[in-house]
Design a protein around this motif. Structure first.
Motif, short mmCIF file in Angstrom:
data_model
loop_
_atom_site.label_atom_id
_atom_site.label_comp_id
_atom_site.label_asym_id
_atom_site.label_seq_id
_atom_site.Cartn_x
_atom_site.Cartn_y
_atom_site.Cartn_z
N LYS A 131 8.09 41.48 12.80
CA LYS A 131 9.47 41.89 12.99
C LYS A 131 9.85 41.74 14.47
N PRO A 132 10.82 40.87 14.77
CA PRO A 132 11.18 40.66 16.18
C PRO A 132 12.09 41.76 16.72
N ASP A 133 12.00 41.96 18.03
CA ASP A 133 12.95 42.81 18.74
C ASP A 133 14.09 41.94 19.19
N LYS A 134 15.27 42.54 19.33
CA LYS A 134 16.45 41.77 19.73
C LYS A 134 17.01 42.35 21.02
N LEU A 135 17.24 41.46 21.99
CA LEU A 135 17.78 41.85 23.29
C LEU A 135 18.99 40.98 23.61
N GLU A 136 19.91 41.52 24.35
CA GLU A 136 21.05 40.73 24.83
C GLU A 136 21.18 40.94 26.33
N ARG A 137 21.61 39.87 27.01
CA ARG A 137 21.86 39.98 28.45
C ARG A 137 22.90 38.93 28.84
N ARG A 138 23.52 39.17 29.95
CA ARG A 138 24.48 38.21 30.50
C ARG A 138 23.77 37.37 31.54
N ILE A 139 23.93 36.05 31.44
CA ILE A 139 23.33 35.18 32.44
C ILE A 139 24.44 34.49 33.24
N PRO A 140 24.33 34.54 34.55
CA PRO A 140 25.36 33.90 35.39
C PRO A 140 25.14 32.39 35.42
N TYR A 141 26.24 31.67 35.39
CA TYR A 141 26.19 30.22 35.52
C TYR A 141 27.46 29.80 36.24
N LEU A 142 27.28 29.26 37.45
CA LEU A 142 28.39 28.91 38.33
C LEU A 142 29.27 30.13 38.50
N ASP A 143 30.53 30.06 38.14
CA ASP A 143 31.43 31.20 38.35
C ASP A 143 31.73 31.94 37.05
N GLN A 144 30.83 31.83 36.08
CA GLN A 144 31.04 32.48 34.80
C GLN A 144 29.74 33.12 34.31
N GLU A 145 29.84 33.86 33.22
CA GLU A 145 28.68 34.48 32.60
C GLU A 145 28.67 34.15 31.12
N PHE A 146 27.46 33.97 30.58
CA PHE A 146 27.31 33.71 29.15
C PHE A 146 26.39 34.77 28.57
N LEU A 147 26.66 35.14 27.31
CA LEU A 147 25.81 36.09 26.61
C LEU A 147 24.61 35.34 26.05
N GLN A 148 23.42 35.82 26.37
CA GLN A 148 22.18 35.25 25.84
C GLN A 148 21.55 36.31 24.94
N THR A 149 21.24 35.90 23.72
CA THR A 149 20.58 36.79 22.77
C THR A 149 19.15 36.29 22.58
N LEU A 150 18.21 37.21 22.60
CA LEU A 150 16.81 36.86 22.46
C LEU A 150 16.20 37.69 21.34
N GLU A 151 15.57 37.00 20.37
CA GLU A 151 14.77 37.68 19.37
C GLU A 151 13.34 37.25 19.60
N ALA A 152 12.44 38.22 19.74
CA ALA A 152 11.05 37.89 20.07
C ALA A 152 10.10 38.90 19.46
N VAL A 153 8.89 38.40 19.19
CA VAL A 153 7.83 39.27 18.70
C VAL A 153 6.54 38.87 19.41
N LYS A 154 5.75 39.88 19.78
CA LYS A 154 4.46 39.63 20.43
C LYS A 154 3.36 39.95 19.43
N ILE A 155 2.51 38.95 19.21
CA ILE A 155 1.35 39.11 18.34
C ILE A 155 0.13 38.75 19.18
N ASP A 156 -0.69 39.74 19.49
CA ASP A 156 -1.86 39.55 20.34
C ASP A 156 -1.45 38.87 21.65
N GLU A 157 -1.87 37.63 21.86
CA GLU A 157 -1.59 36.96 23.14
C GLU A 157 -0.49 35.92 23.02
N ASP A 158 0.33 36.04 21.97
CA ASP A 158 1.40 35.08 21.73
C ASP A 158 2.75 35.79 21.69
#
Length: 194
Positions: free
Chosen positions: A44-71
């Protein structure tokens, strides 16, 4: 006495078989309708959101990730509005160069190969797979397989996906050979954007 020893050995063998057969990875299909993709994650992945700056604007980046052992299995999504489509190639290039330059600066290697992904309609489209070997003090520390996929929606918005697996405490095995294993290949082959 012989019968009880035989029963104990049979019980131990059955237990060992059950342990060997029980999957370490709990594969599940994750649907992300807001990010317009379906993926097969090994947990089951965790979901995170953050704003990333690019030039003079910001974009919403959504990340779904899961850690299994060393991966760490992850899917990162950025939606680029149709009005900013002129920035698409520059933004993808920036995302790629951040990772590729980091691998090269560590003394590691980057291997690029042709690949395919499938859309939610089952269409197979070409992409590039990047295999990164990240080093520290001349020794391999991390291996990474990553691909970037761009899809344009009906309204003209562009969706940028970064699908990746990062493996820490890497052995000396080649990156491409390491990620050819089924546990990793499933993650990449079963990612489907709309």
């Amino acid at each position: 006495m012989f019968r009880s020893i035989s029963n104990a050995i049979t019980l131990l063998m059955a237990t060992a078989l059950l342990v060997a057969c029980s999957p370490k990875l709990d594969w599940r299909t994750v649907q992300s309708p807001q990010e317009r993709y379906t993926a097969l994650f090994p947990g089951k992945p965790d979901k995170l959101e953050r704003r990333i700056p690019y030039l003079d604007q910001e974009f919403l980046q959504t990340l779904e990730a899961v850690k299994i052992d060393e991966d760490i299995y992850s899917v990162s999504t950025i939606q680029l509005p149709a009005s900013q489509s002129a920035s698409l190639s520059k933004l993808i290039s920036l995302l790629q160069s951040n990772l590729l330059d980091r691998a090269r600066a560590s003394g590691g290697d980057v291997l690029i190969e042709d690949g395919f992904y499938k859309t939610s309609e089952g269409q197979r489209l070409p992409t590039k797979d990047y295999y990164l070997d990240l080093k520290k003090d001349g020794k391999t520390q991390q291996l990474m397989r990553v691909r970037w996929i761009n899809r344009v929606a009906v309204n003209g918005d562009s969706w940028i996906y970064q699908v990746s697996v990062l493996h820490t405490n890497a052995e000396s095995e080649s990156t491409k050979t390491f990620f050819a294993k089924e546990a990793y290949d499933n993650f990449f082959s079963d990612f489907s954007p709309e």
